[in-house]
Design a protein around this motif. Structure first.
Motif, short mmCIF file in Angstrom:
data_model
loop_
_atom_site.label_atom_id
_atom_site.label_comp_id
_atom_site.label_asym_id
_atom_site.label_seq_id
_atom_site.Cartn_x
_atom_site.Cartn_y
_atom_site.Cartn_z
N THR A 210 0.84 -1.21 0.00
CA THR A 210 0.00 0.00 0.00
C THR A 210 0.87 1.25 0.00
O THR A 210 0.59 2.21 -0.72
N LEU A 211 1.93 1.24 0.80
CA LEU A 211 2.85 2.38 0.81
C LEU A 211 3.49 2.57 -0.56
O LEU A 211 3.63 3.70 -1.04
N PHE A 212 3.89 1.49 -1.20
CA PHE A 212 4.48 1.57 -2.54
C PHE A 212 3.51 2.23 -3.51
O PHE A 212 3.89 3.12 -4.29
N ALA A 213 2.24 1.81 -3.46
CA ALA A 213 1.23 2.40 -4.35
C ALA A 213 1.02 3.88 -4.02
O ALA A 213 0.87 4.71 -4.93
N ASP A 214 1.04 4.22 -2.73
CA ASP A 214 0.87 5.62 -2.33
C ASP A 214 2.02 6.48 -2.84
O ASP A 214 1.83 7.61 -3.30
N VAL A 215 3.25 5.94 -2.75
CA VAL A 215 4.42 6.69 -3.23
C VAL A 215 4.30 6.97 -4.72
O VAL A 215 4.59 8.08 -5.19
N LEU A 216 3.86 5.98 -5.49
CA LEU A 216 3.71 6.18 -6.92
C LEU A 216 2.61 7.19 -7.23
O LEU A 216 2.75 8.03 -8.12
N SER A 217 1.49 7.13 -6.48
CA SER A 217 0.40 8.09 -6.73
C SER A 217 0.82 9.50 -6.37
O SER A 217 0.49 10.47 -7.07
N VAL A 218 1.57 9.64 -5.29
CA VAL A 218 2.10 10.96 -4.92
C VAL A 218 3.07 11.45 -6.00
O VAL A 218 3.08 12.63 -6.35
N GLY A 219 3.87 10.52 -6.55
CA GLY A 219 4.79 10.90 -7.61
C GLY A 219 4.09 11.44 -8.83
O GLY A 219 4.52 12.43 -9.43
N ILE A 220 3.00 10.81 -9.22
CA ILE A 220 2.22 11.31 -10.36
C ILE A 220 1.68 12.70 -10.06
O ILE A 220 1.74 13.60 -10.91
N ALA A 221 1.16 12.88 -8.86
CA ALA A 221 0.62 14.20 -8.48
C ALA A 221 1.71 15.26 -8.51
O ALA A 221 1.49 16.38 -8.99
N VAL A 222 2.90 14.93 -8.00
CA VAL A 222 4.01 15.88 -8.02
C VAL A 222 4.39 16.23 -9.46
O VAL A 222 4.62 17.41 -9.79
N ALA A 223 4.45 15.23 -10.33
CA ALA A 223 4.83 15.47 -11.72
C ALA A 223 3.84 16.40 -12.41
O ALA A 223 4.23 17.33 -13.13
N VAL B 227 1.68 18.57 -10.96
CA VAL B 227 1.70 19.90 -10.35
C VAL B 227 2.96 20.66 -10.73
O VAL B 227 2.95 21.90 -10.80
N SER B 228 4.05 19.95 -11.03
CA SER B 228 5.34 20.59 -11.31
C SER B 228 5.51 20.98 -12.77
O SER B 228 6.58 21.49 -13.13
N LEU B 229 4.52 20.75 -13.60
CA LEU B 229 4.66 21.08 -15.01
C LEU B 229 5.00 22.56 -15.24
O LEU B 229 5.75 22.87 -16.18
N PRO B 230 4.48 23.51 -14.44
CA PRO B 230 4.92 24.91 -14.63
C PRO B 230 6.37 25.16 -14.20
O PRO B 230 6.87 26.28 -14.36
N PRO C 190 9.80 22.98 -6.43
CA PRO C 190 10.29 22.87 -5.05
C PRO C 190 9.17 22.71 -4.03
O PRO C 190 9.27 21.88 -3.12
N ALA C 191 8.09 23.49 -4.16
CA ALA C 191 6.98 23.37 -3.22
C ALA C 191 6.33 22.00 -3.31
O ALA C 191 5.97 21.39 -2.29
N ALA C 192 6.16 21.48 -4.53
CA ALA C 192 5.54 20.17 -4.71
C ALA C 192 6.41 19.07 -4.12
O ALA C 192 5.91 18.18 -3.41
N LEU C 193 7.71 19.12 -4.36
CA LEU C 193 8.60 18.09 -3.84
C LEU C 193 8.70 18.17 -2.32
O LEU C 193 8.71 17.15 -1.63
N ALA D 253 11.15 30.36 -4.45
CA ALA D 253 12.12 29.25 -4.44
C ALA D 253 12.14 28.56 -5.79
O ALA D 253 13.21 28.17 -6.28
N GLY D 254 10.97 28.43 -6.41
CA GLY D 254 10.92 27.83 -7.74
C GLY D 254 11.63 28.67 -8.77
O GLY D 254 12.34 28.14 -9.65
N LEU D 255 11.47 29.98 -8.69
CA LEU D 255 12.14 30.87 -9.64
C LEU D 255 13.66 30.82 -9.47
O LEU D 255 14.41 30.83 -10.44
N VAL D 256 14.10 30.76 -8.21
CA VAL D 256 15.54 30.67 -7.95
C VAL D 256 16.09 29.36 -8.52
O VAL D 256 17.16 29.35 -9.17
N ALA D 257 15.38 28.25 -8.29
CA ALA D 257 15.84 26.96 -8.81
C ALA D 257 15.86 26.96 -10.33
O ALA D 257 16.83 26.48 -10.95
#
Length: 202
Positions: free
Chosen positions: A18-31, A33-36, A41-44, A80-84
């Motif tokens: 279940t944790l493995f599946a949660d990590v993958l679902s969070v990864g998709i959400a981060v990806a 949200v991070s498209l802009p 940084p905030a998403a990660l 922070a995102g602009l600096v990165a």
């Protein structure tokens, strides 16, 4: 999210799967949200905080991540995102100039790559620190200290990024999954050797 080895009635795979599946679902959400890019940084950082909550049996799902992220994306987070993003553009521009046949270009390219790698490690370790939820300068200062005091942890961060990059290069759709395992790796590097209780709740 339970961390014990016991299964609930009707649960087939157990909490680790279940944790493995949660990590993958969070990864998709981060990806997504991070498209802009400026939101990366905030998403990660939010993903790391959410995954850190597993140690206190708090949910580590994509839904909880999105709820936590809505409380973020303040001017400081976008800054922070602009600096990165600016740092990445600067390093790429320096490498391009070094490859244009300028005198001493090879040495300059090595220096730029080393500085860029160091800055990236500090930035990623800052995302893994609980202070990044509400105080980026403190998180960066702490990450810089950790990078010096814990070179093994910094090597693990580089290895995690290299693994994520190689996975995405080998199979492009994996690019939407690797942020989850990367956030988990950053969180693990930060919490190892520290107290069990996290410093910041999300």
């Amino acid at each position: 999210m339970r961390t014990s080895g016991q299964r609930e009635a009707g649960e087939i795979f157990g909490p680790r799967m279940t944790l493995f599946a949660d990590v993958l679902s969070v990864g998709i959400a981060v990806a997504v949200v991070s498209l802009p890019l400026v939101t990366l940084p905030a998403a990660l950082s939010t993903a790391c905080a959410v995954l850190r909550g597993v140690r206190e049996d708090r949910p580590a799902t994509a839904g909880h991540f999105l709820v936590a992220l809505r409380r973020r994306l303040r001017p400081g987070d976008l800054g922070a995102g602009l600096v990165a993003l600016g740092g990445l553009v600067l390093v790429l521009a320096d490498l391009a100039l070094a490859g244009a046949g300028l005198p001493g270009g090879r040495a300059f390219a090595l220096l730029a790559a080393a500085l860029g790698t160091g800055a990236a490690v500090i930035g990623l370790r800052a995302c893994g620190r609980p202070e990044s939820v509400d105080d980026w300068p403190a998180a960066v200062r702490g990450a810089a200290r950790d990078a010096v005091r814990d070179p093994g942890g910094s090597a693990l961060v580089v290895l995690a990024v290299a693994t994520a990059t190689l996975s995405a290069w080998m199979l492009l759709p994996l690019a939407f999954l690797v942020p989850g395992p990367l956030a988990l790796a950053l969180t693990a590097v930060d919490v190892r050797g520290k107290g069990v209780a996290p410093h910041q709740r999300v």
